[in-house]
Scaffold this motif. Structure first.
Motif, PDB file in Angstrom:
ATOM      1  N   GLU A 174       0.870  -1.184   0.000  1.00  0.00           N
ATOM      2  CA  GLU A 174       0.000   0.000   0.000  1.00  0.00           C
ATOM      3  C   GLU A 174       0.903   1.229   0.000  1.00  0.00           C
ATOM      4  N   TYR A 175       0.421   2.322  -0.610  1.00  0.00           N
ATOM      5  CA  TYR A 175       1.202   3.553  -0.614  1.00  0.00           C
ATOM      6  C   TYR A 175       0.290   4.762  -0.517  1.00  0.00           C
ATOM      7  N   CYS A 176       0.869   5.898  -0.118  1.00  0.00           N
ATOM      8  CA  CYS A 176       0.177   7.179  -0.114  1.00  0.00           C
ATOM      9  C   CYS A 176       1.199   8.233  -0.547  1.00  0.00           C
ATOM     10  N   VAL A 177       0.981   8.829  -1.703  1.00  0.00           N
ATOM     11  CA  VAL A 177       1.920   9.812  -2.250  1.00  0.00           C
ATOM     12  C   VAL A 177       1.889  11.102  -1.444  1.00  0.00           C
ATOM     13  N   SER A 178       0.703  11.605  -1.128  1.00  0.00           N
ATOM     14  CA  SER A 178       0.602  12.898  -0.449  1.00  0.00           C
ATOM     15  C   SER A 178       1.171  12.860   0.973  1.00  0.00           C
ATOM     16  N   GLU A 179       1.020  11.741   1.677  1.00  0.00           N
ATOM     17  CA  GLU A 179       1.544  11.630   3.036  1.00  0.00           C
ATOM     18  C   GLU A 179       2.982  11.120   3.051  1.00  0.00           C
TER      19      GLU A 179
END
Length: 85
Positions: free
Chosen positions: A49-54
């Motif tokens: 899983e990933y989150c670019v903004s965070e």
């Protein structure tokens, strides 16, 4: 000029995405094309899983499992880039 057919157009890469179908951040349409993830300018192949903004990715913590048999996840922070291969 020829227009791109619907089969060749790729959906935009979401800001947050998970491989696990039980997750609310799972989007099956995005997985029709191969996705790559770079963390701190180094490509990773083990991202769940990933989150670019965070600025974080989740990876499995070695062979460790939880009570339900799923791998324990570890959060790694840094500069995240998602792209289509």
């Amino acid at each position: 000029m020829t227009e791109a057919s619907p089969a060749t157009t790729k959906p935009p890469i979401p800001d947050r995405l998970a491989i696990d179908p039980r997750s609310p951040h799972h989007n099956a349409a995005v997985f029709e094309h191969e996705i790559g993830i770079r963390l701190n300018d180094k490509e990773r192949f083990d991202v769940e899983e990933y989150c670019v903004s965070e600025g974080w990715v989740m990876v499995a913590a070695a062979k460790t499992r939880d009570r339900k048999g799923r791998p324990l996840m570890m959060k790694i922070k840094g500069k995240v880039e998602a792209f289509y291969r």
